[in-house]
Design a protein around this motif. Structure first.
Motif: not given
Length: 265
Positions: A34-39, A49-54
């Motif tokens: 859970q290092d980097l997500a691309w929305d 915003a939800s991904l930023a909590g994870i």
């Protein structure tokens, strides 16, 4: 696509429903890091915003500057305004280096994309073989028998001429959308999975504001057509007040496609 949402960007940000926490828990459970997500097509940042909590870091990309203006700002979210036809060089400069992204998400937006080009980008940025792509749509609101009986002809007849053709992919619950990825662990297909639902409490004015945030509503308005005529509003008002409750729980079924990149090059 971006121009369809410019005029109602504030309404979009205020009225579009938030996605359930369970959706993100499920998606995250299929990632190995859970290092980097691309929305992608982040809009006003509901999913980001939800991904930023994870995730440690989230990148939200959008082609509409007006949408980003109203996006949720958090310390670990970086928003980027990008071209609809991003090259690999632009992808590396504005999003991430090759094979560095753990998760790509697309919330209620992939039906607008040039899919072959987008999938090339996804396969380039995701970590191999376990990088995950998750894309979902939600379909029309469900309130109760009375309100839904008014809504159905309004959606399928009145507003239908003003939707872009891509909307049919949403109506078909993403079943017919091309999705060239491998099933994630524990799944025997890439979906669509229908185990999640958005729930939002609305009054009638909020319900109308949601309708006014549609791209079809803006397209009709630009052509001199008011979809929410006095007669339509009165029909909705009568149905809405039928049970004597001014605020109602509105449900939006979610349809999720999820897969892992495998060793696609």
């Amino acid at each position: 696509m971006a121009e369809l949402f410019i005029k109602q960007a504030k309404q979009y940000a205020e009225t579009r429903p938030n996605y359930p926490e369970e959706l993100f828990k499920f998606i995250t459970s299929k990632t190995t890091n859970q290092d980097l997500a691309w929305d992608v097509g982040t809009g006003s940042g509901q999913a980001a915003a939800s991904l930023a909590g994870i995730f440690r870091n989230v990148i939200g990309t959008e082609t509409s500057p007006k949408q980003i203006e109203f996006a949720t700002k958090l310390p670990n979210i970086r928003y980027e305004l990008t071209s609809p036809a991003m090259s690999i060089a632009e992808l590396e400069q504005n999003v991430a280096a090759q094979s560095t992204v753990d998760l790509v998400t697309v919330a209620q937006a992939m039906h607008w994309f040039d899919l072959p080009q987008f999938y090339d980008q996804v396969k380039w940025v995701l970590k191999k073989p376990n990088g995950v792509i998750a894309t979902w749509c939600y379909t029309v609101p469900e309130v109760n028998v009375s309100v839904d009986a008014v809504f159905q002809p309004f959606y399928t007849v009145d507003s239908d001429p003003f939707w872009e053709p891509q909307r049919k992919l949403v109506d078909n619950k993403y079943m017919t959308i091309d999705f060239p990825f491998e099933p994630v662990d524990g799944a025997d297909s890439t979906g669509p999975f229908d185990r999640f639902v958005i729930e939002k409490t609305m009054d009638l004015e909020g319900y109308f504001t949601y309708i006014r945030s549609w791209s079809a509503y803006q397209t009709a308005k630009d052509k001199g057509v008011e979809l929410l005529t006095e007669n339509v509003i009165e029909n909705f008002r009568r149905a809405w007040n039928d049970d004597g409750q001014s605020r109602k729980l509105v449900r939006f079924p979610i349809y999720l496609r999820i897969g892992r990149v495998g060793n696609n090059i």
